[in-house]
Design a protein around this motif. Structure first.
Motif, PDB file in Angstrom:
ATOM      1  N   LEU A   1      63.306  72.823 -61.454  1.00 25.38           N
ATOM      2  CA  LEU A   1      61.998  72.760 -62.108  1.00 25.38           C
ATOM      3  C   LEU A   1      61.235  71.471 -61.824  1.00 25.38           C
ATOM      4  O   LEU A   1      60.032  71.409 -62.082  1.00 25.38           O
ATOM      5  CB  LEU A   1      62.162  72.955 -63.614  1.00 25.38           C
ATOM      6  N   HIS A   2      61.894  70.443 -61.294  1.00 23.36           N
ATOM      7  CA  HIS A   2      61.155  69.218 -61.032  1.00 23.36           C
ATOM      8  C   HIS A   2      60.463  69.226 -59.673  1.00 23.36           C
ATOM      9  O   HIS A   2      59.832  68.234 -59.290  1.00 23.36           O
ATOM     10  CB  HIS A   2      62.024  67.972 -61.201  1.00 23.36           C
ATOM     11  N   VAL A   3      60.559  70.337 -58.946  1.00 27.73           N
ATOM     12  CA  VAL A   3      59.855  70.441 -57.669  1.00 27.73           C
ATOM     13  C   VAL A   3      58.658  71.389 -57.762  1.00 27.73           C
ATOM     14  O   VAL A   3      58.014  71.677 -56.750  1.00 27.73           O
ATOM     15  CB  VAL A   3      60.802  70.900 -56.541  1.00 27.73           C
TER      16      VAL A   3
ATOM     17  N   PRO B   1      55.148  72.647 -60.461  1.00 27.98           N
ATOM     18  CA  PRO B   1      54.332  72.177 -61.583  1.00 27.98           C
ATOM     19  C   PRO B   1      55.005  72.450 -62.919  1.00 27.98           C
ATOM     20  O   PRO B   1      55.707  73.450 -63.091  1.00 27.98           O
ATOM     21  CB  PRO B   1      53.034  72.984 -61.430  1.00 27.98           C
ATOM     22  N   ASP B   2      54.788  71.566 -63.871  1.00 30.99           N
ATOM     23  CA  ASP B   2      55.439  71.678 -65.172  1.00 30.99           C
ATOM     24  C   ASP B   2      55.151  73.000 -65.863  1.00 30.99           C
ATOM     25  O   ASP B   2      55.984  73.509 -66.633  1.00 30.99           O
ATOM     26  CB  ASP B   2      55.002  70.530 -66.083  1.00 30.99           C
ATOM     27  N   ASP B   3      53.974  73.579 -65.604  1.00 29.80           N
ATOM     28  CA  ASP B   3      53.614  74.790 -66.342  1.00 29.80           C
ATOM     29  C   ASP B   3      54.269  76.059 -65.799  1.00 29.80           C
ATOM     30  O   ASP B   3      54.119  77.138 -66.390  1.00 29.80           O
ATOM     31  CB  ASP B   3      52.094  74.961 -66.398  1.00 29.80           C
ATOM     32  N   VAL B   4      55.004  75.957 -64.688  1.00 26.15           N
ATOM     33  CA  VAL B   4      55.671  77.150 -64.144  1.00 26.15           C
ATOM     34  C   VAL B   4      56.625  77.751 -65.175  1.00 26.15           C
ATOM     35  O   VAL B   4      56.642  78.962 -65.411  1.00 26.15           O
ATOM     36  CB  VAL B   4      56.421  76.816 -62.835  1.00 26.15           C
ATOM     37  N   SER B   5      57.428  76.904 -65.825  1.00 21.50           N
ATOM     38  CA  SER B   5      58.410  77.412 -66.790  1.00 21.50           C
ATOM     39  C   SER B   5      57.775  77.837 -68.101  1.00 21.50           C
ATOM     40  O   SER B   5      58.452  78.408 -68.960  1.00 21.50           O
ATOM     41  CB  SER B   5      59.477  76.351 -67.066  1.00 21.50           C
ATOM     42  N   GLU B   6      56.475  77.564 -68.272  1.00 15.72           N
ATOM     43  CA  GLU B   6      55.778  77.941 -69.496  1.00 15.72           C
ATOM     44  C   GLU B   6      55.092  79.297 -69.384  1.00 15.72           C
ATOM     45  O   GLU B   6      54.561  79.811 -70.374  1.00 15.72           O
ATOM     46  CB  GLU B   6      54.746  76.865 -69.853  1.00 15.72           C
TER      47      GLU B   6
ATOM     48  N   GLY C   1      74.593  88.385 -68.800  1.00 15.27           N
ATOM     49  CA  GLY C   1      75.759  87.511 -68.903  1.00 15.27           C
ATOM     50  C   GLY C   1      75.772  86.395 -67.886  1.00 15.27           C
ATOM     51  O   GLY C   1      76.839  85.885 -67.524  1.00 15.27           O
ATOM     52  N   LEU C   2      74.596  85.980 -67.419  1.00 16.87           N
ATOM     53  CA  LEU C   2      74.497  84.915 -66.424  1.00 16.87           C
ATOM     54  C   LEU C   2      73.940  83.650 -67.070  1.00 16.87           C
ATOM     55  O   LEU C   2      72.979  83.703 -67.839  1.00 16.87           O
ATOM     56  CB  LEU C   2      73.583  85.340 -65.268  1.00 16.87           C
ATOM     57  N   ASN C   3      74.533  82.504 -66.739  1.00 20.80           N
ATOM     58  CA  ASN C   3      74.039  81.226 -67.233  1.00 20.80           C
ATOM     59  C   ASN C   3      72.861  80.772 -66.382  1.00 20.80           C
ATOM     60  O   ASN C   3      72.671  81.229 -65.250  1.00 20.80           O
ATOM     61  CB  ASN C   3      75.147  80.163 -67.150  1.00 20.80           C
ATOM     62  N   PHE C   4      72.088  79.825 -66.931  1.00 23.49           N
ATOM     63  CA  PHE C   4      70.947  79.270 -66.199  1.00 23.49           C
ATOM     64  C   PHE C   4      71.045  77.754 -66.218  1.00 23.49           C
ATOM     65  O   PHE C   4      71.077  77.132 -67.281  1.00 23.49           O
ATOM     66  CB  PHE C   4      69.628  79.709 -66.837  1.00 23.49           C
ATOM     67  N   ASP C   5      71.120  77.157 -65.004  1.00 19.90           N
ATOM     68  CA  ASP C   5      71.165  75.703 -64.892  1.00 19.90           C
ATOM     69  C   ASP C   5      69.757  75.128 -64.945  1.00 19.90           C
ATOM     70  O   ASP C   5      68.848  75.622 -64.266  1.00 19.90           O
ATOM     71  CB  ASP C   5      71.835  75.295 -63.574  1.00 19.90           C
ATOM     72  N   LEU C   6      69.600  74.076 -65.741  1.00 17.86           N
ATOM     73  CA  LEU C   6      68.325  73.397 -65.920  1.00 17.86           C
ATOM     74  C   LEU C   6      68.346  72.088 -65.140  1.00 17.86           C
ATOM     75  O   LEU C   6      69.140  71.194 -65.453  1.00 17.86           O
ATOM     76  CB  LEU C   6      68.087  73.097 -67.399  1.00 17.86           C
ATOM     77  N   CYS C   7      67.492  71.974 -64.129  1.00 15.43           N
ATOM     78  CA  CYS C   7      67.413  70.746 -63.342  1.00 15.43           C
ATOM     79  C   CYS C   7      66.024  70.160 -63.547  1.00 15.43           C
ATOM     80  O   CYS C   7      65.042  70.616 -62.937  1.00 15.43           O
ATOM     81  CB  CYS C   7      67.680  71.036 -61.874  1.00 15.43           C
ATOM     82  N   VAL C   8      65.922  69.176 -64.452  1.00 12.94           N
ATOM     83  CA  VAL C   8      64.641  68.599 -64.848  1.00 12.94           C
ATOM     84  C   VAL C   8      64.759  67.082 -64.919  1.00 12.94           C
ATOM     85  O   VAL C   8      65.850  66.533 -65.063  1.00 12.94           O
ATOM     86  CB  VAL C   8      64.190  69.130 -66.227  1.00 12.94           C
ATOM     87  N   LEU C   9      63.615  66.414 -64.829  1.00 10.99           N
ATOM     88  CA  LEU C   9      63.551  64.972 -65.029  1.00 10.99           C
ATOM     89  C   LEU C   9      63.424  64.681 -66.525  1.00 10.99           C
ATOM     90  O   LEU C   9      63.073  65.566 -67.314  1.00 10.99           O
ATOM     91  CB  LEU C   9      62.363  64.398 -64.267  1.00 10.99           C
ATOM     92  N   PRO C  10      63.707  63.441 -66.949  1.00 10.60           N
ATOM     93  CA  PRO C  10      63.679  63.151 -68.386  1.00 10.60           C
ATOM     94  C   PRO C  10      62.386  63.546 -69.085  1.00 10.60           C
ATOM     95  O   PRO C  10      62.421  64.091 -70.197  1.00 10.60           O
ATOM     96  CB  PRO C  10      63.893  61.630 -68.433  1.00 10.60           C
ATOM     97  N   HIS C  11      61.234  63.346 -68.444  1.00 11.73           N
ATOM     98  CA  HIS C  11      59.972  63.683 -69.108  1.00 11.73           C
ATOM     99  C   HIS C  11      59.725  65.187 -69.170  1.00 11.73           C
ATOM    100  O   HIS C  11      58.764  65.637 -69.816  1.00 11.73           O
ATOM    101  CB  HIS C  11      58.793  62.988 -68.407  1.00 11.73           C
TER     102      HIS C  11
END
Length: 281
Positions: free
Chosen positions: A111-113, A115-120, A135-145
């Protein structure tokens, strides 16, 4: 015994990796054979392949390649966390295709590559909710902000299991502890989020020491507990911070004051439970 939940393999003659052009140190082939030779010596008995942000047209080919590698003699691969595009209208069809491949244990969309609004977006969130039934997990790859964006996903999909990659990507080199600590503590309040102890050596200076990593480890341990922590090598990205052996040594040092039961949780048992995988050795 260790299960590595974050292994990247790069085969430039088979797949397209557009981002590699901007990272010369990683613009090379990093094969399963090279990884496994070192990993076995360090006690790694199984590895989940993490998608490498290949070109969108290569996502399915990446999964097929990794599954084929897993079938080769001596491979440590036990599953794949596949790339996905939840913002795309064809995601449901892609999900059905993936579900026919039990080798895939989860998804990630970096998600850090984008725009921020993509996940919204409404479609993105609707498709993330679909993972609960799959039954699938989702990995979150984001910057602190961006951790607030990850929190929003965890809240709108409480039946989906999320994994926060790389301890939330703290800026260790830049002294970003204060900016990072609050968002990490907040996302840890969501019981459907696990933290991944991975990546952090690459975020320190070239001369990082264990003392640099300790405050970050202590904070995620306090926030999540060892019942919600897994370990990942982030190979070959970890070579930017000393390499696989260095990261394994640092991990054991960070866990040195932890009970044997909790060390087992972090290094293998939590991974077995979350992704339903078992070591190969």
């Amino acid at each position: 015994m260790i299960i590595d939940t974050h292994l990247h393999l790069i085969y430039r003659d088979r797949l397209s990796y557009p981002w590699l052009a901007g990272v010369p140190a990683l613009d090379a082939d990093f094969t399963e054979e090279t990884y496994a030779r070192e990993a076995r010596r360090l006690g790694i008995a199984g590895a989940l392949h993490m998608e490498v942000d290949v070109a969108a047209g290569d996502m399915a080919r990446e999964t097929a390649m990794i599954e084929a590698l897993a079938g080769e003699a001596g491979s440590l691969l036990v599953g794949a966390i596949a790339a996905c595009r939840p913002e795309a209208p064809d995601f449901p069809a892609y999900l059905e295709t993936v579900l026919a491949t039990p080798f895939v244990r989860g998804f990630r969309r970096v998600l850090h590559v984008v725009p921020d609004d993509v996940s919204e977006g409404a479609l993105f969130r609707e498709n993330i909710r679909r993972l609960a039934g799959a039954g699938l997990n989702f990995d979150l790859c984001v910057l602190p902000h961006q951790i607030d964006k990850a929190i929003a996903l965890a809240d709108i999909a409480p039946d989906v299991s999320f994994v926060l990659d790389h301890c939330g990507v703290p800026d260790i080199k830049g002294g970003g502890f204060d900016v990072w600590k609050g968002p990490v503590a907040e996302i840890a309040r969501r019981p459907n989020v696990t933290v991944k102890l991975s990546g952090i050596p690459a975020y320190g200076s070239e001369s990082w020491t264990l003392e640099d990593l300790k405050p970050y480890f202590a904070h995620v341990a306090e926030s999540f507990g060892f019942e919600r922590m897994v370990w990942g090598s982030d190979w070959p990205v970890c070579t930017l911070g000393g390499g696989l052996s260095t990261w394994i040594d640092a991990t054991h040092a960070l866990l040195s004051g932890v009970s044997l039961e909790d060390r087992r949780r972090v290094l293998s048992e939590n991974a077995r439970r979350l992704w339903k995988v078992a070591p190969k050795a």
